[in-house]
Design a protein around this motif. Structure first.
Motif, PDB file in Angstrom:
ATOM      1  N   ASN A 133       0.850  -1.190   0.000  1.00 36.25           N
ATOM      2  CA  ASN A 133       0.000   0.000   0.000  1.00 36.25           C
ATOM      3  C   ASN A 133       0.889   1.244   0.000  1.00 36.25           C
ATOM      4  N   LEU A 134       1.031   1.878  -1.170  1.00 36.97           N
ATOM      5  CA  LEU A 134       1.925   3.029  -1.301  1.00 36.97           C
ATOM      6  C   LEU A 134       1.492   4.185  -0.422  1.00 36.97           C
ATOM      7  N   TRP A 135       0.198   4.402  -0.307  1.00 38.55           N
ATOM      8  CA  TRP A 135      -0.311   5.531   0.494  1.00 38.55           C
ATOM      9  C   TRP A 135       0.127   5.403   1.954  1.00 38.55           C
ATOM     10  N   ASP A 136      -0.053   4.205   2.511  1.00 35.18           N
ATOM     11  CA  ASP A 136       0.359   3.974   3.901  1.00 35.18           C
ATOM     12  C   ASP A 136       1.870   4.008   4.036  1.00 35.18           C
ATOM     13  N   ALA A 137       2.565   3.488   3.013  1.00 37.54           N
ATOM     14  CA  ALA A 137       4.031   3.474   3.049  1.00 37.54           C
ATOM     15  C   ALA A 137       4.600   4.890   3.033  1.00 37.54           C
ATOM     16  N   ILE A 138       4.000   5.772   2.241  1.00 36.30           N
ATOM     17  CA  ILE A 138       4.454   7.171   2.189  1.00 36.30           C
ATOM     18  C   ILE A 138       4.299   7.823   3.554  1.00 36.30           C
ATOM     19  N   ALA A 139       3.157   7.598   4.189  1.00 33.30           N
ATOM     20  CA  ALA A 139       2.920   8.179   5.522  1.00 33.30           C
ATOM     21  C   ALA A 139       3.958   7.673   6.520  1.00 33.30           C
ATOM     22  N   GLU A 140       4.278   6.384   6.420  1.00 39.70           N
ATOM     23  CA  GLU A 140       5.263   5.804   7.330  1.00 39.70           C
ATOM     24  C   GLU A 140       6.649   6.379   7.079  1.00 39.70           C
ATOM     25  N   TRP A 141       7.035   6.525   5.801  1.00 43.04           N
ATOM     26  CA  TRP A 141       8.331   7.108   5.465  1.00 43.04           C
ATOM     27  C   TRP A 141       8.419   8.566   5.919  1.00 43.04           C
ATOM     28  N   GLU A 142       7.347   9.312   5.743  1.00 39.13           N
ATOM     29  CA  GLU A 142       7.338  10.708   6.193  1.00 39.13           C
ATOM     30  C   GLU A 142       7.571  10.789   7.696  1.00 39.13           C
ATOM     31  N   PHE A 143       6.917   9.910   8.428  1.00 40.89           N
ATOM     32  CA  PHE A 143       7.064   9.882   9.888  1.00 40.89           C
ATOM     33  C   PHE A 143       8.505   9.546  10.278  1.00 40.89           C
ATOM     34  N   LEU A 145      11.268   9.839   8.459  1.00 43.78           N
ATOM     35  CA  LEU A 145      12.219  10.859   8.041  1.00 43.78           C
ATOM     36  C   LEU A 145      12.105  12.134   8.856  1.00 43.78           C
ATOM     37  N   GLU A 146      10.930  12.382   9.423  1.00 46.56           N
ATOM     38  CA  GLU A 146      10.785  13.507  10.348  1.00 46.56           C
ATOM     39  C   GLU A 146      11.543  13.221  11.638  1.00 46.56           C
ATOM     40  N   LYS A 147      11.537  11.958  12.069  1.00 48.54           N
ATOM     41  CA  LYS A 147      12.275  11.577  13.270  1.00 48.54           C
ATOM     42  C   LYS A 147      13.781  11.651  13.033  1.00 48.54           C
ATOM     43  N   LYS A 148      14.221  11.190  11.874  1.00 48.43           N
ATOM     44  CA  LYS A 148      15.639  11.227  11.533  1.00 48.43           C
ATOM     45  C   LYS A 148      15.763  11.343  10.019  1.00 48.43           C
ATOM     46  N   SER A 149      16.341  12.442   9.564  1.00 48.82           N
ATOM     47  CA  SER A 149      16.409  12.723   8.129  1.00 48.82           C
ATOM     48  C   SER A 149      17.312  11.732   7.398  1.00 48.82           C
ATOM     49  N   MET A 150      17.149  11.687   6.084  1.00 51.77           N
ATOM     50  CA  MET A 150      18.010  10.849   5.263  1.00 51.77           C
ATOM     51  C   MET A 150      19.467  11.274   5.418  1.00 51.77           C
ATOM     52  N   PHE A 151      19.696  12.599   5.468  1.00 50.01           N
ATOM     53  CA  PHE A 151      21.059  13.109   5.649  1.00 50.01           C
ATOM     54  C   PHE A 151      21.669  12.584   6.939  1.00 50.01           C
ATOM     55  N   LYS A 152      20.907  12.650   8.030  1.00 56.21           N
ATOM     56  CA  LYS A 152      21.404  12.190   9.323  1.00 56.21           C
ATOM     57  C   LYS A 152      21.714  10.698   9.294  1.00 56.21           C
TER      58      LYS A 152
END
Length: 319
Positions: A133-143, A145-152
């Protein structure tokens, strides 16, 4: 696509942009399908004004995660299309707001009741056909990445990989100049060298080693780039002091401070120490954070020979 199979996860951003482009291209065709003169990029701003009513540029930008210049440009474009009226006075007459025109409200009602309903059903169809489910996966990834960015996350991986090439060794006379120069470099950057510094750095063998202490050296590609001492204390409350930790600026980000600290703590435990003491200054925020991470806690009231010391800490060792 074969290209992304070859690049691997390195091209995540490029792949997402490609997917976004595919969806955006279809979105433009869908608006044409419903005889709607509308740009897909307007939708977030348009939706907020329809759902919430009049808003300032700042309020819209914060809600949809866009920059203010981006929202300002979209507002102007929609105003030119007759969908939005800009620079309206708010109810308290102290702020300029944007709001939908009558044409915009009519279009919004049509879009939300017919077009959006058809799109929801179509997307639900894709979700039912897909394994994930891409919609749910996007929400999970956003959460996440907000906790720890890709850069970090990449920064941490780089530090972990490079730290594997760091070797912590016991002090030898050949490292005396590095022990002194590394400490002089960081002390002189922030403070002034003091009498107690010269005692330890000019003759570490007599001042530290012969009194029962230890000195550790961090080698990176066989070059001494970090040092730290465990100094025996003549104090009934403390066995040792962790002191003279210094890391070359060119070696920062390789976890050297942490590795040196762990070597010092391990050595203190092997000598049956119960507590380690240290002194520092609060302007050295990365160092203070490192000490807290190691388990040190702030204390006060201990005598210090250093003018620069404004924080004292201790680590209780559990035998």
């Amino acid at each position: 696509m074969d290209f992304f199979n070859r690049t691997g996860k390195m091209a995540l951003g490029s792949r997402l942009r490609l997917l976004t482009g595919m969806v955006t291209d279809d979105a433009a065709k869908i608006y044409e399908l419903y005889d709607t003169d509308f740009s897909p990029k307007w939708f977030p701003v348009f939706f907020v004004l329809f759902e919430d009513g009049e808003k300032t540029i700042t309020e819209i930008a914060e809600q949809i995660g866009h920059s203010q210049p981006s929202v300002t440009k979209i507002i102007k474009e929609m105003a030119s299309a007759g969908l939005v009226q800009d620079n309206l006075k708010s109810k308290d007459k102290r702020r300029n707001v944007a709001g939908l025109t009558e044409k915009g409200k009519v279009l919004a009602e049509k879009m939300m009741s017919i077009q959006c309903a058809d799109i929801d059903v179509a997307i639900d169809g894709i979700i039912s056909e897909a394994t994930h489910n891409l919609w749910d996966a996007i929400a999970e990834w956003e959460f996440l990445l907000e906790k720890k960015s890709m850069f970090k996350r990449v920064q941490e991986q780089k530090k972990l990989r490079e730290s594997k090439d760091v070797q912590i060794v016991a002090y030898q006379s050949q490292y005396q100049s590095a022990f002194k120069s590394l400490n002089e470099e960081w002390i002189s950057t922030y403070f002034e060298m003091e009498e107690a510094d010269y005692k330890a750095l000019d003759n570490p063998e007599d001042y530290i080693l012969k009194n029962g202490g230890k000195i550790f050296v961090a080698l990176y590609n066989d070059e001494p780039l970090g040092v730290c001492a465990l100094i025996k204390m003549d104090d009934p409350n403390y066995d040792f002091e962790m002191a003279k930790m210094a890391v070359s600026p060119k070696a920062q980000g390789k976890n050297i401070g942490w590795l040196l600290g762990q070597a010092v703590i391990k050595s203190a435990k092997e000598m049956n120490a119960s507590k380690i003491y240290l002194e520092s200054n609060t302007i050295l925020k990365p160092a203070i954070n490192l000490y807290y991470k190691m388990g040190f806690e702030k204390i006060a009231g201990h005598h210090t020979p250093y003018k620069r010391c404004n924080i004292q800490m201790e680590l209780k060792l559990h035998k």
